[in-house]
Design a protein around this motif. Structure first.
Motif, PDB file in Angstrom:
ATOM      1  N   ALA A  15       0.842  -1.204   0.000  1.00 36.83           N
ATOM      2  CA  ALA A  15       0.000   0.000   0.000  1.00 36.83           C
ATOM      3  C   ALA A  15       0.874   1.249   0.000  1.00 36.83           C
ATOM      4  O   ALA A  15       0.671   2.178  -0.776  1.00 36.83           O
ATOM      5  CB  ALA A  15      -0.920  -0.013   1.229  1.00 36.83           C
ATOM      6  N   LEU A  16       1.872   1.263   0.871  1.00 40.79           N
ATOM      7  CA  LEU A  16       2.776   2.417   0.961  1.00 40.79           C
ATOM      8  C   LEU A  16       3.440   2.693  -0.383  1.00 40.79           C
ATOM      9  O   LEU A  16       3.435   3.822  -0.882  1.00 40.79           O
ATOM     10  CB  LEU A  16       3.854   2.158   2.015  1.00 40.79           C
ATOM     11  N   LYS A  17       4.017   1.656  -0.963  1.00 37.15           N
ATOM     12  CA  LYS A  17       4.767   1.847  -2.216  1.00 37.15           C
ATOM     13  C   LYS A  17       3.871   2.311  -3.348  1.00 37.15           C
ATOM     14  O   LYS A  17       4.240   3.171  -4.145  1.00 37.15           O
ATOM     15  CB  LYS A  17       5.493   0.553  -2.605  1.00 37.15           C
ATOM     16  N   SER A  18       2.690   1.731  -3.430  1.00 33.69           N
ATOM     17  CA  SER A  18       1.784   2.088  -4.513  1.00 33.69           C
ATOM     18  C   SER A  18       1.392   3.554  -4.437  1.00 33.69           C
ATOM     19  O   SER A  18       1.334   4.252  -5.451  1.00 33.69           O
ATOM     20  CB  SER A  18       0.553   1.187  -4.446  1.00 33.69           C
ATOM     21  N   VAL A  19       1.139   4.040  -3.238  1.00 34.95           N
ATOM     22  CA  VAL A  19       0.714   5.431  -3.073  1.00 34.95           C
ATOM     23  C   VAL A  19       1.882   6.388  -3.309  1.00 34.95           C
ATOM     24  O   VAL A  19       1.736   7.401  -3.994  1.00 34.95           O
ATOM     25  CB  VAL A  19       0.095   5.643  -1.673  1.00 34.95           C
ATOM     26  N   PHE A  20       3.052   6.065  -2.764  1.00 35.16           N
ATOM     27  CA  PHE A  20       4.165   7.011  -2.846  1.00 35.16           C
ATOM     28  C   PHE A  20       4.870   7.009  -4.191  1.00 35.16           C
ATOM     29  O   PHE A  20       5.637   7.921  -4.487  1.00 35.16           O
ATOM     30  CB  PHE A  20       5.145   6.812  -1.694  1.00 35.16           C
ATOM     31  N   ARG A  21       4.625   6.012  -5.011  1.00 33.99           N
ATOM     32  CA  ARG A  21       5.236   5.997  -6.340  1.00 33.99           C
ATOM     33  C   ARG A  21       4.863   7.261  -7.121  1.00 33.99           C
ATOM     34  O   ARG A  21       5.677   7.815  -7.845  1.00 33.99           O
ATOM     35  CB  ARG A  21       4.780   4.754  -7.103  1.00 33.99           C
TER      36      ARG A  21
END
Lengths: 173, 173
Positions: A15-21
């Motif tokens: 979730a973190l990576k998907s949003v911060f990408r």
């Protein structure tokens, strides 16, 4: 109001990576000295203001970073903002640790190494560190700054790459 | 190495403002509910990752903000990343508090109000708050996310205005 829970299909670090990408960050380089007087530095995407009275800045860092042991209370640091002309400094300070300083840096206030090509340089002092899991929030008291009045395009990071800023959409009214 | 101290002619809050005027930040909106169940929210330029294992996010906020009392440990929040298409949400959530929610929001997980037009929405829980002078760093445990695969241009803030991202300069090699 409708309910949209079914779309929230990512969790945890995914979730973190998907949003911060796709979340853009301004890019800075942070420099200082280790206890032997050698320059240390790294590229940071988390530099942000923490209030103006008194003037404070924060950034996040992994406790495992080679620079972290030298960021003790009272340590002096330089935070450089970057633009499209200083992309090479973002790349160099994110690369091989033995090649981050090559003598092109100057001695700034408090003997902190600074790169004069950057559009703005802030000199600060470590006030406090908040450790959370294996990372830390470092809080900096702002002391001095050197700021050029060039209207350069800030350097950004998102989608795993460096970008420059684009069109102005609206003033903050 | 030369010495450049004479150029550092700004100090204190003037130093902070001069440097950050040209430092770009990604723009997010953060929403939640007060103790009576009413939606609360604001526009934030300090949202940043604080590590991926476990996944953590931080943002900075003034303790005097009307939202701050509702960001207690365990509170659920939604952090929305914005793009050029959702500029109006950045403006609305930075404006008159009584007009920030108009019924176009949905109920997300944990009943948190969410704006589905945003490119990505992260649901998290307040883990810890570090108070520094009149401000605070809020640390969020990442729980869930909804992320659209649209390659939209992130929304930025610098030089007192909203901008979109521009050209890709380099991959992170």
């Amino acid at each position: 109001m409708s309910s949209t829970n079914e779309e929230f299909n990512l969790s945890g670090s995914e979730a973190l990576k998907s949003v911060f990408r796709n979340h853009a960050s301004g890019i800075a380089i942070i420099t200082g000295r280790d206890s032997a007087g050698n320059p240390i530095g790294f590229t940071a995407s988390s530099v942000t203001s923490l209030g103006s009275n008194p003037p404070l800045v924060s950034f996040n860092i992994a406790q495992g970073s080679s620079s972290y042991p030298h960021m003790t209370k009272g340590s002096k640091l330089a935070i450089h903002t970057l633009d499209s002309q200083t992309l090479h400094l973002a790349q160099r300070l994110a690369g091989d640790r033995s090649k981050r300083f090559d003598g092109t840096e100057s001695n700034g206030p408090f003997d902190v190494p600074v790169f004069e090509a950057c559009p703005a340089i802030l000199i600060g002092e470590v006030r406090e560190r908040f450790e959370v899991e294996s990372n830390a929030v470092v809080v900096i008291d702002v002391l001095l700054a050197s700021s050029h009045e060039v209207p350069a395009a800030p350097l950004l990071y998102f989608q795993r790459g460096y970008h420059t800023a684009g069109d102005r959409l609206a003033d903050n009214s």
